[in-house]
Motif scaffolding. Structure first.
Motif: not given
Length: 436
Positions: A58-61, A122-129, A151-163, A169-170
């Motif tokens: 999980v990358l934070v920019q 390499a075949s990376l899939k990078v998702c951001s949202g 930050v109020r909260r992180i949508d961890s469920d959505a990020i877990f599905r992506l991972l 995840v970006l």
């Protein structure tokens, strides 16, 4: 040929770390300054390698310098308060534009697949949202922070599905509210909350500095949180490194097992930190309920209780209370809630530049959580401080554990003469050594 052998040796010794990291989740903060580094392409290649090794990223920019440039171009002034950029309405779109440009640059770099480069195949899939839900900072001590938020909260469920679907995840430094507003956030805050709420195994922060240095200019390879507190209170770090260390301490205290500060100007620094014993930056550990420290005289009772069962089984040589008291300065211990749960000792043979590792023991109730590795690392660090180049040990029951950690079997003749004279042929211990 020598370089090839060094590479083979490094690759072999990295395998335990590869196995340990596979399937783990790392949150990595990439500040805007990193994108301007000459080593940025190397960081991208290293991230690709981590992904190929099965590490979930999980990358934070961040975009601090990019925002500064665009605001300067627009002839806007930018004010900071308590580490937060004040974001007036008329600057918000410029900040969004700078953040979007950084995101596109990162996604483009992570999409490369040219032959004859480390990205080949390499075949990376990078998702951001919109996975970061935020709220405004509001007015604090009379200062209106505008569209700056927290930050109020992180949508961890959505990020877990992506991972789980093998995506990287970006996360931008922007957050979104349920009312449809956009807020400018501190990258460190996003990284902290992502690491905590995703129950990440590591938080890694890139900075210009290699890590945290002591007053003599020596890099700390490891810092306990209470030692980090002392450094932060002195307020001698530059603002960016100070914020990075604060973030690491905050994450670790919220049960993120490890946090690391690494330089984006160190070519391969990320790989060195993750796959070598020495590392390349500073790792921050928790110490509120458990700490590794030198033993003192009041620990002897706890050490005797810890060692007694192993002495009765013949795993360790029996030591009296008097002997332990006399040799207490040779020992390190792990203390948890006031109890001694592990210990080990180093006995130097200065003439031969060698040290004997002895009495390594972990309470049966606390095995299986890398405490043995922590003790071994502590002993190796103590040996280095004594300018010893070799650590050796005698064992009858735990040979494989030490072999797995880089020790090799050796002969009695390789031991210091004084140790050879004391060798107990009846115990018939095997002898192992390791070069530091």
């Amino acid at each position: 040929m020598s370089d090839e052998l060094n590479y083979v040796d490094w690759f072999r010794h990295s395998s335990p770390y590869i196995n340990a990291h596979r399937g783990k989740t790392f949150v990595i903060l990439i500040p805007g300054e990193a994108l301007e580094s000459t080593h940025f392409s190397g960081i991208i290649h290293d991230l690709t390698l981590l992904d190929s090794l099965g590490i979930r990223l999980v990358l934070v920019q961040g975009a601090r310098p990019q925002i500064d440039k665009i605001l300067s171009k627009r002839e806007h002034t930018s004010a900071f308060e308590d580490g937060y950029r004040i974001t007036p309405q008329d600057q918000l779109m410029d900040i969004i534009q700078a953040s979007a440009a950084v995101r596109v640059q990162l996604e483009a770099q992570l999409s490369m697949g040219l032959s004859n480069t480390p990205m080949a195949g390499a075949s990376l899939k990078v998702c951001s949202g919109n996975y970061v839900i935020a709220r405004p900072l509001g007015v604090v001590n009379g200062i209106d922070y505008g569209h700056s938020g927290e930050v109020r909260r992180i949508d961890s469920d959505a990020i877990f599905r992506l991972l789980e679907d093998d995506n990287m995840v970006l996360l931008p430094h922007l957050g979104f509210s349920p009312t449809g507003e956009v807020f400018n956030l501190k990258g460190e805050d996003v990284a902290i909350q992502a690491a905590i709420q995703l129950k990440a195994d590591k938080l890694i922060i890139f900075t210009e500095e290699e890590g945290i240095f002591d007053q003599h200019g020596k890099l700390y390879s490891e810092l306990l949180t209470h030692d980090a507190d002392v450094i932060l209170k002195k307020n001698t770090l530059n603002s960016i490194t100070h914020a990075a260390l604060e973030a690491c301490v905050a994450a670790v205290r919220q049960h993120v097992p490890r946090a690391h500060i690494i330089s984006f100007n160190e070519n391969g620094g990320l790989l060195q930190e993750l796959f070598t014993r020495e590392g390349a930056g500073t790792m921050i550990d928790e110490d509120s309920y458990e700490q590794l420290r030198p033993a003192h005289i009041n620990d002897v009772g706890g050490m005797m209780a810890l060692l007694a069962p192993l002495e009765e089984k013949g795993v360790l040589v029996r030591r009296s209370r008097e002997l332990l008291e006399n040799e207490i300065d040779r020992f390190i211990v792990i203390e948890r809630d006031g109890a001694i749960v592990a210990c080990a000792a180093i006995y130097p043979f200065e003439q031969e530049n060698a040290g004997e590792l002895a009495c390594l023991a972990v309470s049966p109730d606390y095995r299986g959580s890398n405490r043995g590795e922590r003790l071994l690392k502590g002993i190796e660090q103590a040996a280095k401080r004594l300018n010893l180049s070799t650590v050796f040990l005698l064992t009858t029951r735990t040979a494989h554990w030490f072999i797995e950690r880089g020790f090799s079997e050796t002969s009695l003749a390789s031991l210091p003469a004084k140790k050879q004279a004391l060798y107990n042929y009846q115990r018939n211990s095997k002898i192992f050594s390791k070069q530091l």
